[in-house]
Motif scaffolding. Sequence first.
Motif, PDB file in Angstrom:
ATOM      1  N   GLY A 290      13.624  -1.374  -2.385  1.00  0.00           N
ATOM      2  CA  GLY A 290      12.359  -1.349  -3.099  1.00  0.00           C
ATOM      3  C   GLY A 290      11.241  -0.721  -2.278  1.00  0.00           C
ATOM      4  O   GLY A 290      10.424   0.035  -2.810  1.00  0.00           O
ATOM      5  N   PHE A 291      11.222  -1.011  -0.983  1.00  0.00           N
ATOM      6  CA  PHE A 291      10.158  -0.488  -0.121  1.00  0.00           C
ATOM      7  C   PHE A 291      10.268   1.022   0.034  1.00  0.00           C
ATOM      8  O   PHE A 291       9.262   1.745  -0.062  1.00  0.00           O
ATOM      9  CB  PHE A 291      10.229  -1.173   1.241  1.00  0.00           C
ATOM     10  N   ILE A 292      11.480   1.529   0.272  1.00  0.00           N
ATOM     11  CA  ILE A 292      11.660   2.967   0.462  1.00  0.00           C
ATOM     12  C   ILE A 292      11.308   3.739  -0.805  1.00  0.00           C
ATOM     13  O   ILE A 292      10.687   4.801  -0.756  1.00  0.00           O
ATOM     14  CB  ILE A 292      13.106   3.261   0.906  1.00  0.00           C
ATOM     15  N   ALA A 293      11.705   3.195  -1.963  1.00  0.00           N
ATOM     16  CA  ALA A 293      11.417   3.881  -3.219  1.00  0.00           C
ATOM     17  C   ALA A 293       9.923   3.962  -3.501  1.00  0.00           C
ATOM     18  O   ALA A 293       9.445   4.934  -4.093  1.00  0.00           O
ATOM     19  CB  ALA A 293      12.139   3.178  -4.369  1.00  0.00           C
ATOM     20  N   CYS A 294       9.160   2.944  -3.079  1.00  0.00           N
ATOM     21  CA  CYS A 294       7.723   2.887  -3.364  1.00  0.00           C
ATOM     22  C   CYS A 294       6.858   3.385  -2.217  1.00  0.00           C
ATOM     23  O   CYS A 294       5.627   3.436  -2.359  1.00  0.00           O
ATOM     24  CB  CYS A 294       7.313   1.461  -3.715  1.00  0.00           C
ATOM     25  N   LEU A 295       7.465   3.744  -1.099  1.00  0.00           N
ATOM     26  CA  LEU A 295       6.677   4.169   0.066  1.00  0.00           C
ATOM     27  C   LEU A 295       5.818   5.400  -0.210  1.00  0.00           C
ATOM     28  O   LEU A 295       4.694   5.484   0.308  1.00  0.00           O
ATOM     29  CB  LEU A 295       7.616   4.413   1.251  1.00  0.00           C
ATOM     30  N   PRO A 296       6.278   6.402  -0.988  1.00  0.00           N
ATOM     31  CA  PRO A 296       5.374   7.517  -1.304  1.00  0.00           C
ATOM     32  C   PRO A 296       4.080   7.080  -1.981  1.00  0.00           C
ATOM     33  O   PRO A 296       3.024   7.678  -1.749  1.00  0.00           O
ATOM     34  CB  PRO A 296       6.225   8.393  -2.229  1.00  0.00           C
ATOM     35  N   GLY A 297       4.151   6.049  -2.826  1.00  0.00           N
ATOM     36  CA  GLY A 297       2.938   5.554  -3.454  1.00  0.00           C
ATOM     37  C   GLY A 297       1.965   4.974  -2.446  1.00  0.00           C
ATOM     38  O   GLY A 297       0.749   5.156  -2.557  1.00  0.00           O
ATOM     39  N   ILE A 298       2.498   4.274  -1.442  1.00  0.00           N
ATOM     40  CA  ILE A 298       1.636   3.707  -0.399  1.00  0.00           C
ATOM     41  C   ILE A 298       0.999   4.813   0.437  1.00  0.00           C
ATOM     42  O   ILE A 298      -0.191   4.760   0.763  1.00  0.00           O
ATOM     43  CB  ILE A 298       2.458   2.757   0.487  1.00  0.00           C
ATOM     44  N   VAL A 299       1.779   5.843   0.762  1.00  0.00           N
ATOM     45  CA  VAL A 299       1.248   6.948   1.556  1.00  0.00           C
ATOM     46  C   VAL A 299       0.179   7.711   0.777  1.00  0.00           C
ATOM     47  O   VAL A 299      -0.869   8.067   1.324  1.00  0.00           O
ATOM     48  CB  VAL A 299       2.392   7.892   1.984  1.00  0.00           C
ATOM     49  N   PHE A 300       0.428   7.945  -0.514  1.00  0.00           N
ATOM     50  CA  PHE A 300      -0.560   8.692  -1.300  1.00  0.00           C
ATOM     51  C   PHE A 300      -1.824   7.871  -1.533  1.00  0.00           C
ATOM     52  O   PHE A 300      -2.899   8.446  -1.727  1.00  0.00           O
ATOM     53  CB  PHE A 300       0.040   9.106  -2.646  1.00  0.00           C
ATOM     54  N   GLU A 301      -1.715   6.557  -1.513  1.00  0.00           N
ATOM     55  CA  GLU A 301      -2.909   5.724  -1.629  1.00  0.00           C
ATOM     56  C   GLU A 301      -3.834   5.941  -0.441  1.00  0.00           C
ATOM     57  O   GLU A 301      -5.066   5.916  -0.592  1.00  0.00           O
ATOM     58  CB  GLU A 301      -2.512   4.255  -1.738  1.00  0.00           C
ATOM     59  N   THR A 302      -3.268   6.166   0.747  1.00  0.00           N
ATOM     60  CA  THR A 302      -4.097   6.483   1.915  1.00  0.00           C
ATOM     61  C   THR A 302      -4.792   7.833   1.741  1.00  0.00           C
ATOM     62  O   THR A 302      -5.889   8.034   2.257  1.00  0.00           O
ATOM     63  CB  THR A 302      -3.232   6.489   3.179  1.00  0.00           C
ATOM     64  N   THR A 303      -4.147   8.757   1.024  1.00  0.00           N
ATOM     65  CA  THR A 303      -4.794  10.038   0.726  1.00  0.00           C
ATOM     66  C   THR A 303      -6.008   9.828  -0.178  1.00  0.00           C
ATOM     67  O   THR A 303      -7.081  10.407   0.051  1.00  0.00           O
ATOM     68  CB  THR A 303      -3.802  10.997   0.054  1.00  0.00           C
ATOM     69  N   ARG A 304      -5.856   9.007  -1.183  1.00  0.00           N
ATOM     70  CA  ARG A 304      -6.981   8.709  -2.074  1.00  0.00           C
ATOM     71  C   ARG A 304      -8.098   7.981  -1.328  1.00  0.00           C
ATOM     72  O   ARG A 304      -9.285   8.159  -1.644  1.00  0.00           O
ATOM     73  CB  ARG A 304      -6.495   7.864  -3.241  1.00  0.00           C
TER      74      ARG A 304
END
Length: 385
Positions: A290-304
């Motif tokens: 679950g963490f690996i699949a959702c990690l791009p969302g966490i990284v892109f949140e830092t972009t926002r």
Amino acid sequence: MTLETCFLKKTTVVNPTDYKPLRFHDYFRRTYYIPLIFGFNWLPFPISKSRIVRILFATYSLSLSFGCSILVLKFVKNVYCSPYLFIALEYVTTVSLLILVDVRNREKFFKKLEVIDEQLHVSTSYYNQLKTVTLVGVVFVLFTRLLYSTALCYGFKFYCDESPFVICISAFVLIAVDSNQMPRLIVFHLIKYRMRLLRIRVEDLFKCATVAVISSKDEKKNLVLYQETYGIILESISTISNIVNPFFLVSLVCSFPKIMFLLYNIIVLHKKGVQITQLLILAAEAVQWGFIACLPGIVFETTRAQVDKLKVTLLQRYKKSSSTDEVIQAEIKEFLNYIELRPCRYYLYRLISVDITLPVGLFHLCTTYLIVMIQFSHLFEDTTY
């Protein structure tokens, strides 16, 4: 304080389609060859000019993915209730999509990043650091997967006693699926770093402007350049989304049933009296998927988050500017309006928002359907009567 210490020199805007020298080829050529072992062609350039070589590699990739997946599925008992079915499906689907995807789209994305790097003056040391981080990430994926496989064999000895060869093949497939997440994370990190660097450049611009060393024309000129850089970053996100979305969707679609079947099996094993330490091993695997699949969302949140900081910086400078700086106020207001009209967002086929809500949504979805599965299977019903 000199002009050079306050402001970057004006950079000529280069057309991405005409920009040829790609530093990514030099710094990532060896790094990108690592996924080729698993049959993944994530190269931002053609693997070979020869069509025969490309056909041979495509044959190797399909044979490897299908062969390993069939061996693993033959070994698994109750394959339709096992997460390995979706692991094999993700592996084969990803390899097939990579063969069909046009490499020129990836090269277009990296060309746009090169234009951004020229405007923001990204140092060459960043590429060396990113290459090191990539190699460390690959080693970490290999280490965690081998550690999990060893713990699984120790906890469930019957799992490894039947066929050590097939166990090695299953570990290879799991490593391939895990390592396939690395290019996606690298792409989101590349975007995040440049957005962060843009915010720093704007902050440095206004810090120097308060010393009154530079005229308003120079500040206006750099604001226009940075606004254009922000637009190119958004265009690069749009370009890479067409490439990443199919693989991202496959990863999320396959991760959900993998987690569900694994959690359900944990409950069944717990009811049978399996030791809690063995169940924790399986639970750690579910969390990892679950963490690996959702990690791009966490990284892109830092972009926002970097964009939000940029808006705060522009707003503060707008309030501090005097009434005589009407030109600067107009440029800042235009920059703020541009950010509002073109916000930094990433949607997976306009359906799923890729941000911090992604892992929360997956957790709620798994919780809901796990309860439904338990109810329909009558797992905890009293059968004494």
